[in-house]
Design a protein around this motif. Structure first.
Motif, PDB file in Angstrom:
ATOM      1  N   LEU A 251      58.963  25.944  -3.790  1.00 29.25           N
ATOM      2  CA  LEU A 251      60.354  26.429  -3.171  1.00 29.25           C
ATOM      3  C   LEU A 251      60.498  25.698  -1.376  1.00 29.25           C
ATOM      4  O   LEU A 251      61.169  24.724  -0.444  1.00 29.25           O
ATOM      5  CB  LEU A 251      61.248  26.624  -3.916  1.00 29.25           C
ATOM      6  CG  LEU A 251      61.054  26.293  -5.282  1.00 29.25           C
ATOM      7  CD1 LEU A 251      62.212  27.363  -5.351  1.00 29.25           C
ATOM      8  CD2 LEU A 251      62.132  25.263  -5.913  1.00 29.25           C
ATOM      9  N   MET A 252      59.690  26.702  -0.913  1.00 28.19           N
ATOM     10  CA  MET A 252      59.494  27.304   0.625  1.00 28.19           C
ATOM     11  C   MET A 252      58.986  26.189   1.268  1.00 28.19           C
ATOM     12  O   MET A 252      59.411  25.809   2.381  1.00 28.19           O
ATOM     13  CB  MET A 252      59.686  28.655   0.933  1.00 28.19           C
ATOM     14  CG  MET A 252      60.888  29.579   0.917  1.00 28.19           C
ATOM     15  SD  MET A 252      62.296  29.559   1.243  1.00 28.19           S
ATOM     16  CE  MET A 252      62.165  29.814   2.760  1.00 28.19           C
ATOM     17  N   ARG A 253      57.877  26.154   0.954  1.00 32.23           N
ATOM     18  CA  ARG A 253      56.959  24.809   1.833  1.00 32.23           C
ATOM     19  C   ARG A 253      55.940  24.690   0.762  1.00 32.23           C
ATOM     20  O   ARG A 253      54.890  23.995   0.706  1.00 32.23           O
ATOM     21  CB  ARG A 253      55.967  26.238   2.124  1.00 32.23           C
ATOM     22  CG  ARG A 253      56.621  27.183   2.745  1.00 32.23           C
ATOM     23  CD  ARG A 253      55.306  28.256   3.821  1.00 32.23           C
ATOM     24  NE  ARG A 253      55.487  29.362   4.397  1.00 32.23           N
ATOM     25  CZ  ARG A 253      55.764  30.708   3.827  1.00 32.23           C
ATOM     26  NH1 ARG A 253      56.060  30.472   2.283  1.00 32.23           N
ATOM     27  NH2 ARG A 253      56.215  31.374   4.535  1.00 32.23           N
ATOM     28  N   PRO A 254      57.312  23.395  -0.057  1.00 32.88           N
ATOM     29  CA  PRO A 254      55.897  22.844  -0.725  1.00 32.88           C
ATOM     30  C   PRO A 254      54.919  21.181   0.394  1.00 32.88           C
ATOM     31  O   PRO A 254      54.693  20.756  -0.433  1.00 32.88           O
ATOM     32  CB  PRO A 254      57.117  21.343  -0.798  1.00 32.88           C
ATOM     33  CG  PRO A 254      58.828  21.544   0.510  1.00 32.88           C
ATOM     34  CD  PRO A 254      58.573  23.034   0.506  1.00 32.88           C
ATOM     35  N   ALA A 255      55.570  21.281   1.373  1.00 36.01           N
ATOM     36  CA  ALA A 255      54.122  20.424   2.143  1.00 36.01           C
ATOM     37  C   ALA A 255      52.993  20.746   2.388  1.00 36.01           C
ATOM     38  O   ALA A 255      52.020  20.773   2.574  1.00 36.01           O
ATOM     39  CB  ALA A 255      54.912  20.033   3.075  1.00 36.01           C
ATOM     40  N   GLN A 256      53.116  22.797   2.337  1.00 36.07           N
ATOM     41  CA  GLN A 256      51.546  23.293   2.253  1.00 36.07           C
ATOM     42  C   GLN A 256      50.849  22.587   1.363  1.00 36.07           C
ATOM     43  O   GLN A 256      50.802  22.811   0.134  1.00 36.07           O
ATOM     44  CB  GLN A 256      52.200  25.177   1.825  1.00 36.07           C
ATOM     45  CG  GLN A 256      51.081  25.418   2.381  1.00 36.07           C
ATOM     46  CD  GLN A 256      51.483  27.524   2.668  1.00 36.07           C
ATOM     47  OE1 GLN A 256      51.190  27.914   1.452  1.00 36.07           O
ATOM     48  NE2 GLN A 256      51.439  27.816   3.770  1.00 36.07           N
ATOM     49  N   GLY A 257      49.348  22.767   1.929  1.00 36.27           N
ATOM     50  CA  GLY A 257      48.341  21.757   1.089  1.00 36.27           C
ATOM     51  C   GLY A 257      48.216  20.082   1.134  1.00 36.27           C
ATOM     52  O   GLY A 257      47.160  19.363   0.386  1.00 36.27           O
ATOM     53  N   GLY A 258      49.730  19.533   1.714  1.00 35.71           N
ATOM     54  CA  GLY A 258      49.515  18.563   1.964  1.00 35.71           C
ATOM     55  C   GLY A 258      49.819  17.136   1.119  1.00 35.71           C
ATOM     56  O   GLY A 258      49.879  16.483   0.827  1.00 35.71           O
ATOM     57  N   ASP A 259      50.561  18.267  -0.316  1.00 40.84           N
ATOM     58  CA  ASP A 259      51.038  17.315  -0.984  1.00 40.84           C
ATOM     59  C   ASP A 259      52.087  17.930  -2.088  1.00 40.84           C
ATOM     60  O   ASP A 259      52.313  18.614  -3.300  1.00 40.84           O
ATOM     61  CB  ASP A 259      49.933  17.705  -2.623  1.00 40.84           C
ATOM     62  CG  ASP A 259      49.986  16.179  -4.039  1.00 40.84           C
ATOM     63  OD1 ASP A 259      50.839  15.782  -4.255  1.00 40.84           O
ATOM     64  OD2 ASP A 259      48.920  16.015  -4.236  1.00 40.84           O
ATOM     65  N   ALA A 260      53.394  17.396  -1.541  1.00 43.30           N
ATOM     66  CA  ALA A 260      54.473  17.586  -2.019  1.00 43.30           C
ATOM     67  C   ALA A 260      54.874  17.123  -3.131  1.00 43.30           C
ATOM     68  O   ALA A 260      56.059  18.100  -3.698  1.00 43.30           O
ATOM     69  CB  ALA A 260      55.693  17.174  -0.272  1.00 43.30           C
TER      70      ALA A 260
END
Length: 213
Positions: free
Chosen positions: A160-169
């Protein structure tokens, strides 16, 4: 032959059955040659340059590969030591079954900043600097041995805090949605209460679960 067996046993005894080349150099002469031969024979798997793992149960490494999530955790463990890496975010969501489809990226928390993403097999491992003692994690059995996995509640918070982390929101949203019925609401509320920051997505989940226990 004896030298090869010594190398193979040392890798298999390492945390998560994985060892760096630089840690294997003291085992004997011609380390690169011996390790390359073991890889060619299927006794070891090269996860990334200079990082080797011993397949479990005598499997042939030429046809076997660990999942991206566990491979990433094993690489981080080989670099930083036992219990010094935590599978988190997309990777933990995959481990808990919240993202049933394959994802081409995973995230591992490590105690050192500045680690670049690493290609492992057909996927990418992203290393996130964290104070590991502040990450809620549990020790779990994996195909390569015991490793630390972020709890379901921690994983939901991270997605929830970092949905873009890892590049696959998109996968992060899917994982958060599927994790929600699995969490202990009280534990999630306690985790959020001590978190350094909270965004609207987390607040929305708390509001939706108000009164639940």
């Amino acid at each position: 032959m004896a030298e090869a067996i010594s190398f193979l046993r040392a890798v298999a005894r390492s945390p998560m059955r994985t060892m760096r080349y630089q840690d294997a150099r003291g085992l004997g002469s011609n380390s690169w040659r011996v390790l390359d031969e073991l890889v060619d024979q299927g006794a070891l798997k090269r996860l990334a340059r200079g990082i080797y793992t011993a397949p479990p149960d005598g499997r042939d490494a030429r046809t076997w590969s660990p999942s991206l999530e566990i491979a990433g955790l094993a690489v981080a463990t080989a670099r930083h030591g036992s219990r010094n890496a935590i599978l988190m975010g997309l990777g933990a969501a995959r481990f808990w079954g919240a993202i049933p489809r394959s994802v081409g990226a995973t995230v591992v928390a490590v105690p050192v900043a500045g680690r670049r993403p690493l290609e492992v097999g057909t996927g990418t491992v992203h290393f996130a600097y964290r104070e590991l003692e502040r990450v809620e994690a549990v020790l779990q059995r994996t195909e390569l041995g015991s490793g630390l996995i972020a709890t379901r509640e921690q994983t939901l918070y991270d997605l929830l805090m970092r949905p873009a982390q890892g590049g696959d929101a998109e996968a992060a949203v899917e994982g958060a949605r599927n994790l929600l019925p699995q969490i202990d609401v009280t534990e999630f509320r306690d985790l959020v209460a001590t978190a350094p920051r909270v965004n609207d997505r987390v607040r929305s989940i708390l509001d939706s679960r108000r009164g639940a226990s």
